[in-house]
Design a protein around this motif. Structure first.
Motif, PDB file in Angstrom:
ATOM      1  N   SER A 300       0.831  -1.209   0.000  1.00 40.41           N
ATOM      2  CA  SER A 300       0.000   0.000   0.000  1.00 40.41           C
ATOM      3  C   SER A 300       0.862   1.254   0.000  1.00 40.41           C
ATOM      4  N   LYS A 301       1.954   1.212   0.749  1.00 40.79           N
ATOM      5  CA  LYS A 301       2.870   2.358   0.792  1.00 40.79           C
ATOM      6  C   LYS A 301       3.490   2.591  -0.589  1.00 40.79           C
ATOM      7  N   ILE A 302       3.868   1.506  -1.251  1.00 41.63           N
ATOM      8  CA  ILE A 302       4.448   1.626  -2.591  1.00 41.63           C
ATOM      9  C   ILE A 302       3.471   2.291  -3.553  1.00 41.63           C
ATOM     10  N   ARG A 303       2.203   1.893  -3.484  1.00 39.98           N
ATOM     11  CA  ARG A 303       1.199   2.442  -4.411  1.00 39.98           C
ATOM     12  C   ARG A 303       0.966   3.934  -4.209  1.00 39.98           C
ATOM     13  N   GLU A 304       1.283   4.433  -3.011  1.00 41.48           N
ATOM     14  CA  GLU A 304       1.176   5.875  -2.782  1.00 41.48           C
ATOM     15  C   GLU A 304       2.144   6.647  -3.669  1.00 41.48           C
ATOM     16  N   PHE A 305       3.264   6.000  -4.025  1.00 38.25           N
ATOM     17  CA  PHE A 305       4.290   6.658  -4.842  1.00 38.25           C
ATOM     18  C   PHE A 305       4.115   6.395  -6.334  1.00 38.25           C
ATOM     19  N   THR A 306       3.314   5.415  -6.678  1.00 35.07           N
ATOM     20  CA  THR A 306       3.238   4.990  -8.087  1.00 35.07           C
ATOM     21  C   THR A 306       1.892   5.293  -8.727  1.00 35.07           C
ATOM     22  N   GLY A 307       1.041   6.000  -8.036  1.00 36.78           N
ATOM     23  CA  GLY A 307      -0.290   6.262  -8.576  1.00 36.78           C
ATOM     24  C   GLY A 307      -1.150   5.021  -8.609  1.00 36.78           C
TER      25      GLY A 307
END
Length: 445
Positions: A300-307
Motif C-alpha cells: 500500500s505504501k508503494i502504491r502511494e508513490f506509483t499512482g
C-alpha cells in the motif's frame, strides 16, 4: 615500491620505463589465514569482527602466467564478499582456493595458507604475460572481477555461464586489497580519466552487478516507465541500481533504513523513498513465521508513490528478511531479480503469489565481460557516478570491512593501496568539473 610509485606519478614515464622497473620480491597485502578459519566458531554472524581476521602481510610476488597481468594497485574498495571472506561465511574461501588449485599446474599458485582478498582495483599495468596484446606496462586500468577459463562452450554466449567461472579476489587469490595484484588480462578495462584512483576503484564489482541484474537482457531488462523497487538504495549495490533506474527512464522506489540514507537517494534524484525503520515494517513475526499483513501494508505504501501501480521489477539482495515481501508486491507478470542474500540464504515466500500471477524470479551473479565493459563505459562517460563515501588506508582495511559488515557506511568504502593520498590520478579535469557534485555526492552527506 618507491620506483613504481614515482613512475606512476611522473607525467613523462613511458611504457618502456615501466617495463624496465625491477619488480619487488614481495608486497603488502590484506589477507586471511587458513589456520584461523575456525576462529569465529560458535559466534553469531553479526558479532564476528573482520578487524580480528584481516591481516596486513608481506607476501611473495606471484609468478606471472600466460594471459595475465601484474598491476600496481593505487586503490581498491571493500565489497560484501570481502566481509564474507573475513568472517569465513557461508564457507571458508580456502575451499575455493583448494579447488582452483587442482585445475592445473598454473592454478596451483592460488592454493596457499593465506588468501589475498579484494575484488576491485584501479592502478597501472606493470607486466603482461605471453599472449597479452591489448595492454602494455604503464596503462592505467580498472579491473572487473570475473575470472573464467572459457575452455567449455557453455561460456561463449555468456561468460558468466563458464563452468570455471570465479570471482577474482574471493574465489581466487592475489586480489586487489594489496599493493600489487595478479589478474587475467581480460579483466582489465580503461580507467575513467576524470576520476581519482579511489573513485575509479569503487564502482567495479557493484556497478557491473547492478547493470546485469537490472539493465541487461540476462537480468530484468529494465525499460522506460518501469516501477523498480530497490532495497538498500543508498548502499553499495543499491546506489548504482538507483542511478541506472533514473538514467534509464524508470521510476525507482528506494527502500532505506534511516533519514540520512533517504536524503542520499533524494540527492541522486529519486522522489519515492521509503524509510523502512520509520515505517516500522516487520515482515517476520518470529524466526519461522512471516507476516502477510506487513507485506500488504508495504504494498500500500508503494502504491502511494506509483499512482496505484504495483512493482514491475524488484532489485533484491537482502534475501531471507525481505524476499517474501518482494514476491508479494511485484505486479502480475513482474520480475524479482536476486544477486545476494545478506540477511540469509534460505528464502521463503508464498508461491501462490508467484505462480498464479506469472511472476519470475531471476538469479543474477556479477556480470559477463560485455556487461562489465558497458557498465564501466557509462562511468567513463559520466552517465553513472561513483558512490564513494569514505576512504581508508590499507592498514585500516579491517575497520573498513567492519563498517560494511555492520552497515555503518553509505555507498562504497574505498581503500588506498599505493596512492599516498586521495585525489590523485585525475587526467580529464574538464569532464570532472562538469560532474563534480555528483562525484562527491556521497562524501558530502
Amino acid at each position: 615500491m618507491k620506483e613504481i610509485l614515482d613512475a606512476i606519478q611522473s607525467p613523462d614515464a613511458t611504457s618502456a620505463d615501466f617495463a624496465n622497473i625491477k619488480l619487488p620480491e614481495s608486497y603488502r597485502a590484506v589477507t586471511v589465514h587458513k589456520d584461523e578459519a575456525e576462529m569465529f566458531a560458535g559466534v553469531d554472524s553479526r558479532d564476528k569482527d573482520p578487524r580480528k581476521s584481516l591481516h596486513l602481510d608481506q607476501v611473495p610476488l606471484p609468478e606471472l602466467g600466460p594471459g595475465e597481468a601484474l598491476v600496481a594497485v593505487m586503490a581498491s574498495s571493500v565489497n560484501y564478499n570481502s566481509v564474507w571472506t573475513s568472517i569465513f561465511e557461508p564457507v571458508s574461501t580456502f575451499g575455493f582456493l583448494e579447488r582452483y588449485g587442482r585445475l592445473s599446474e598454473l592454478t596451483k599458485r592460488h592454493d596457499l595458507p593465506y588468501h589475498v582478498i579484494g575484488s576491485d582495483l584501479a592502478g597501472v599495468v606493470l607486466r603482461t604475460g605471453p599472449g597479452v596484446n591489448a595492454w602494455t606496462p604503464g596503462d592505467e586500468v580498472v579491473a572487473h572481477c570475473l575470472s573464467v577459463e572459457l575452455e567449455s562452450s557453455d561460456g561463449h554466449n555468456d561468460t558468466m555461464l563458464d563452468p570455471e567461472q570465479r570471482i577474482w579476489g574471493f574465489e581466487t587469490n592475489f586480489g586487489g586489497l594489496a599493493e600489487i595484484a595478479l589478474v587475467k588480462s581480460n579483466q582489465l578495462m580503461p580507467k575513467p580519466k576524470h576520476l581519482s584512483w579511489e573513485e575509479a576503484a569503487a564502482p567495479g564489482l557493484v556497478n557491473s552487478t547492478a547493470y546485469r541484474q537490472l539493465v541487461s537482457r540476462n537480468g530484468a531488462g529494465m525499460k522506460q516507465g518501469d516501477n523498480v523497487l530497490i532495497w538498500g538504495a543508498s548502499g553499495g549495490l543499491g546506489s548504482y541500481a538507483t542511478q541506472f533506474a533514473l538514467a534509464g527512464g524508470a521510476n525507482p522506489i528506494c527502500v532505506v533504513s534511516s533519514p540520512e540514507k533517504a536524503d542520499i537517494c533524494r540527492a541522486m534524484g529519486a522522489e519515492a523513498v521509503i524509510d523502512r525503520n520509520a515505517e516500522g515494517y516487520k515482515f517476520w513475526k518470529d524466526e519461522r513465521t512471516q507476516d502477510p499483513r506487513e507485506w500488504k501494508r508495504f504494498g500500500s505504501k508503494i502504491r502511494e508513490f506509483t499512482g496505484g501501480e504495483d512493482i514491475d521489477i524488484v532489485f533484491e539482495h537482502p534475501g531471507r528478511e525481505t524476499f517474501g515481501a518482494s514476491v508479494y508486491v511485484t505486479r502480475k507478470g513482474g520480475t524479482i531479480t536476486t544477486c545476494a542474500s545478506t540477511s540469509g540464504y534460505m528464502h521463503e515466500y508464498d508461491n501462490r503469489y508467484l505462480w498464479m500471477s506469472l511472476k519470475r524470479i531471476i538469479g543474477s551473479h556479477f556480470a559477463n565481460y560485455r556487461e562489465a565493459w558497458e557498465a564501466n563505459r557509462l562511468i567513463a562517460k559520466g552517465k553513472i557516478h561513483p558512490t564513494l563515501s569514505k576512504t581508508y588506508s590499507l592498514e585500516e582495511t579491517g575497520q573498513a570491512a567492519y563498517d560494511v559488515h555492520r552497515n555503518l557506511h553509505q555507498g562504497k568504502v574505498g581503500v588506498l593501496a599505493l596512492a599516498p593520498q586521495e585525489g590523485l590520478g585525475v587526467r580529464d579535469e574538464e569532464l570532472r568539473a562538469k560532474h563534480i557534485d555528483a562525484i562527491n555526492r556521497f562524501r558530502n552527506i
